[in-house]
Design a protein around this motif. Structure first.
Motif, PDB file in Angstrom:
ATOM      1  N   ALA A  19      -4.891  -1.159  -4.064  1.00  0.00           N
ATOM      2  CA  ALA A  19      -3.839  -2.034  -3.927  1.00  0.00           C
ATOM      3  C   ALA A  19      -3.714  -3.151  -4.979  1.00  0.00           C
ATOM      4  N   THR A  28       3.151  -5.417  -3.584  1.00  0.00           N
ATOM      5  CA  THR A  28       1.711  -4.663  -4.098  1.00  0.00           C
ATOM      6  C   THR A  28       2.068  -3.255  -4.541  1.00  0.00           C
ATOM      7  N   VAL A  30       0.325   0.290  -5.204  1.00  0.00           N
ATOM      8  CA  VAL A  30      -1.178   1.278  -5.154  1.00  0.00           C
ATOM      9  C   VAL A  30      -1.031   2.053  -6.186  1.00  0.00           C
TER      10      VAL A  30
END
Ligand SMILES: [Zn+2]
Ligand SMILES: [Zn+2]
Length: 383
Positions: A19, A28, A30
């Motif tokens: 993340a 955020t 990934v």
């Protein structure tokens, strides 16, 4: 697949999903990152669970400065998949708590047993093991970066635990519970029958409550503006719970007129510090556990402090030593003296991390935990 494994095994780097936070207030993402092989004295750990701590939110929300992009996460549990040269405290396959406390074992602080004050020149203090697929560096948040499938950390940052402890529970021993219980037992050294006030009843505050109960403190006055957190505090062992305005009355009511032997401030809320010394009895100690945003100050009257022989104690990570505190906390958990399961409010996958952050930020959760599913993965696999 075989080709990619062979290509990576050349220099020992692996690819991991992590993340990545790219700026204050940003969502955020990934992403796949490159994680360098463990160097001398380092270990590579596959993460099974990593809780969201208030410190992660302080960086995400700009309360503390950090380099971006960064991978946060520092309250974790996993299993060891690779040892760097000279690592003998854990073996491949061991389940381990992962913490940000990093101790060289040789500097003055370490030699005195003060692991949290280590100033040793460790390689990971000068370089991040993480980079993006273009080779640009990604910061190793809090020296751990455990919102990722795998981490590389110094050997002192891990401590083994038995199979009988679930990963979600063990993760809390990496920061929140270690910090809260450690503030009571290591920093303040609370004794039986001493009176304790705990200001702030989040994950760390409830751990202070549990630590105070384990130490035999009485009364234990828990203070939080949220009624739901006051109720939690009573469940975890507080003898009384109240809102901030009634603290002094509840305290003196419970002690027959005396003030507190120990006041713990576990929240980072600036208003929590004002008036905290006013709750202290003679010989009392104010223990500062929560770390507010940079620049927050509060007033004390040094004359009052001197005449009353009071102390102010900073408590970083509960003045803990991982190798000693984790086994003790595990024993207390396995003998039903320490409740870890009850502190896990909810679990999310890595892809749901922004939801996990939002829940932790709301103040309604005790601990929100990101869990990882490694099924179908091997230690060196990218998928
Ligand atoms: Zn933390
Ligand atoms: Zn050191």
């Amino acid at each position: 697949m075989l080709a990619s494994v062979r290509a990576m095994s050349g220099n020992g780097d692996v690819k991991v999903r992590a993340a990545v936070s790219r700026g204050v207030g940003m969502a955020t993402s990934v992403e796949e990152l490159v994680l360098a092989a463990p160097g001398a004295g380092e270990v590579r750990v596959a993460i099974d669970a990593c809780a969201v701590c208030h410190s992660d939110l302080m960086f995400l929300d700009g309360g503390w400065a950090t380099d971006f992009p960064v991978v946060l996460g520092h309250e974790a549990a996993g299993h060891v998949v690779e040892l760097g040269e000279g690592v003998d405290n854990v073996a491949v396959g061991d389940r381990v708590v992962v913490s940000l406390i990093r101790a060289c074992g040789e500097c003055r602080a370490c030699r005195r047993g003060h692991d949290v004050a280590c100033t040793g020149d460790l390689a990971l203090r000068n370089r991040s093991p993480l980079s993006d697929l273009n080779g640009d560096p990604v910061a190793h948040g809090l020296g751990t970066a455990a919102f990722a499938e795998q981490v590389v950390v110094h050997r002192s940052q891990v401590a083994a635990f038995p199979d009988s402890v679930p990963s979600e529970a063990a993760a809390l021993l990496g920061c929140g519970v270690l910090t809260g219980v450690g503030a009571v037992t290591n920093t303040a050294q609370v004794g039986e029958g001493e009176s304790v006030v705990v200001i702030g009843c989040g994950g760390v505050g409830l751990s202070v409550v549990q630590g105070a109960r384990l130490a035999g403190a009485d009364p234990i006055i828990a203070v939080d503006p949220l009624v739901s957190k006051q109720e939690s505090a009573l469940k975890f062992g507080a003898t009384h719970a109240t809102g901030p305005d009634d603290t002094a009355d509840r305290l003196t009511g419970a002690t027959g007129g005396r003030l507190a032997d120990h006041v713990f401030v576990t929240t980072a809320a600036p208003g929590a510090f004002a008036g905290a010394t006013g709750l202290l009895d003679r010989m009392g100690s104010l223990v500062l556990v929560g770390i507010p945003a940079e620049g927050v100050t509060f007033d004390i009257d040094p004359g009052v402090l001197a005449v009353a022989n009071q102390r102010i104690l900073g408590s970083k990570m509960g003045t803990a030593r991982l190798a000693e505190d984790v086994p003790r906390l595990v024993d207390q958990y396995l003998s039903d003296q320490l409740d870890l399961d009850g502190m896990v409010t909810s679990t999310y996958s890595l892809d749901e991390i922004d939801t996990a952050f939002a829940e932790a930020r709301s103040g309604e959760a005790i601990r929100t935990v990101v869990v990882f599913d490694h099924s179908g993965h091997t230690g060196n696999s990218t998928r």
